[in-house]
Design an enzyme around this catalytic site. Structure first.
Site, PDB file in Angstrom:
ATOM      1  N   PRO A 101       0.827  -1.216   0.000  1.00 39.25           N
ATOM      2  CG  PRO A 101      -0.902  -1.598   1.520  1.00 39.25           C
ATOM      3  CD  PRO A 101       0.398  -2.167   1.037  1.00 39.25           C
ATOM      4  CB  CYS A 102       1.700   3.489  -2.562  1.00 33.37           C
ATOM      5  SG  CYS A 102       0.280   3.718  -3.667  1.00 33.37           S
ATOM      6  CD  GLN A 103      -3.552   3.550  -0.419  1.00 34.91           C
ATOM      7  OE1 GLN A 103      -2.590   2.925   0.032  1.00 34.91           O
ATOM      8  NE2 GLN A 103      -4.558   2.949  -1.025  1.00 34.91           N
TER       9      GLN A 103
END
Length: 461
Positions: A101-103
């Site tokens: 996850p890159c948020q």
């Protein structure tokens, strides 16, 4: 044993050597973490990998993955490393791939490292605990400067992986959008940067424009007179038509094109909801901006009244993207089945996906190196160093560079970090090829000089 740790196969039997031939041997087995709707798995399958398992925490993403890619995906809490890592180890994958996850790193997010950023460390834990020969990780480019990636990098280096780390523009890797992503490829026993030149050379000379995806999809169109001024009137023969009524008639010359008319090949601009002060309108002859969840939202009155000065056409007349459009721009096939999910969730899955064409191009470079079809470059700076420090004439410099290339061919493209392992593998290759003693000595000398040059570079001399 050291040679086992670095993943060397030094056998000299005909069967073992045949695996190095182009296209020979079984496909590499890959497990994908944080698989989402299946973009990366689709690309790796196209490259020639065998996907044996995929994990994601969203049931809807797993359902879409299994319906489109194959029944490899399962719902799992990847934070539970103690339970899932032994399961992955039993599968004996040759590679672990994934996009954590890159948020927390994304320009569209809060940019505060939290629980989602911690999954970058979790990804490294899975790689270190199951020890596949290869891994590939994708993330937003901001992740390269994060504390999470710094910790993950240290874990991977301590586990014996050489790392190739670079930021790629997806528009140069088969995707019609300017999507810049951090790519890290690791292989046991290699030196850092071992695959850098091959990935860079795989890039296309020019970015892919949107026309490459949409230019041949407009087909034939039919006019169905709209019942209200705010409805479109042009429909593609490849989509369901509106309800047929007595109002069907030839398209009048006074018809004002609607932004959702299917014959948008004549439309000079496509609208992508911008972030901050970016442009909103793009032409078909350039890449799109990076697809995000809100890309296909209509322009707000504030943007229409105050457009970006570089917009090629007014946003009010630009074509408004459909969900199928953003899916295609992100590299999914036209027939990808997104049914059974909330529209907002589909938009998020599309935005989070690793574009399949980019994954395929990267996967092909990994397979080429695995099969010995490519070798690390011999930089020109090495020749300059030989001229300056070793006082070599130009012909001797050319010979030394050629011999280094020959050594790497004999090593099957390996760029081994351990000098002892490299020397052992090279002697085994000499015996297999039956090279004369003089040739062996020349290659050894050139490779020693190359490693000396590398040490000087690392020391900053």
């Amino acid at each position: 044993m050291l040679l086992e740790t670095v993943g060397l196969d030094l056998g000299s039997s005909p069967t073992e050597q045949a695996k190095l031939e182009i296209g020979k041997g079984p496909p590499l087995r890959v497990v994908e973490l944080y698989a989402g709707a299946g973009g990366m798995s689709l690309g790796l399958q196209r490259a020639g990998f065998e996907v044996v398992r995929a994990y994601d925490h969203m049931q809807s993403a797993v359902d879409i993955y299994n319906r489109n890619v194959g029944y490899h995906a399962v719902v799992a809490d990847l934070g539970n490393v103690a339970s899932i890592a032994p399961e992955i180890a039993k599968l004996k994958p040759d590679m672990i791939a994934g996009g954590p996850p890159c948020q927390d790193f994304s320009p569209a997010g809060a940019r505060i490292e939290g629980e989602r950023a911690n999954h970058t460390r979790t990804f490294a834990l899975y790689v270190c605990s199951t020890a596949p020969e290869w891994f590939m990780m994708e993330n937003v480019q901001r992740a390269r400067n994060s504390a999470a990636w710094a910790d993950a990098r240290d874990m991977l280096k301590n586990a014996g992986y050489g790392l190739t780390q670079l930021v790629v523009n997806a528009a140069l890797y088969g995707v019609p959008q300017k999507r810049k992503r951090l790519i890290v490829v690791g292989r046991l026993g290699e030196r850092d940067g071992f695959l850098l030149a091959s990935i860079q050379q795989a890039a296309t000379p020019e970015p892919m424009p949107l026309r490459a995806v949409f230019g041949n999809l407009f087909g034939d169109h039919v006019y169905s007179h709209p019942r209200a001024l705010d409805r479109r009137g042009v429909w593609s023969v490849d989509e369901p038509s509106p309800t047929i009524r007595n109002a069907r008639r030839p398209q009048p010359a006074t018809y004002a094109p609607h932004r959702n008319d299917s014959n948008y090949s004549e439309v000079s601009g496509l609208y992508f909801r911008p972030f901050h002060d970016a442009r909103g309108v793009y032409t078909l002859d350039e890449p799109a901006p990076s697809i995000v969840r809100t890309s296909r939202e209509r322009p707000r009155s504030s943007y229409i009244d105050n457009p970006h000065p570089d917009d090629p056409t007014p946003a009010a007349t630009a074509y408004i993207l459909t969900q199928n459009d953003t899916s295609r721009i992100q590299g999914f096939p036209a027939d990808w089945d997104w049914s059974g999910c909330l529209s907002r969730d589909v938009d998020q899955m599309i935005a989070n996906a690793v574009p399949a064409p980019m994954a395929a191009m990267l996967g092909k470079e990994i397979l080429r190196r695995e099969r010995g079809e490519s070798q690390p470059d011999v930089p020109g700076n090495f020749g300059q160093w030989l001229t300056k420090e070793k006082r070599m004439p130009s012909q001797m410099v050319a010979n030394a560079k050629w011999r280094v290339k020959r050594a790497r061919q004999l090593l099957g493209g390996r760029d081994l970090r351990c000098l002892g392992a490299e020397a052992y593998a090279l002697e085994t290759a000499f015996e297999r090829e039956g090279l004369a003693k003089a040739k062996r000595s020349e290659i050894r000398r050139a490779l020693r000089q190359f490693r000396e040059w590398q040490e000087h570079l690392q020391a900053g001399i």
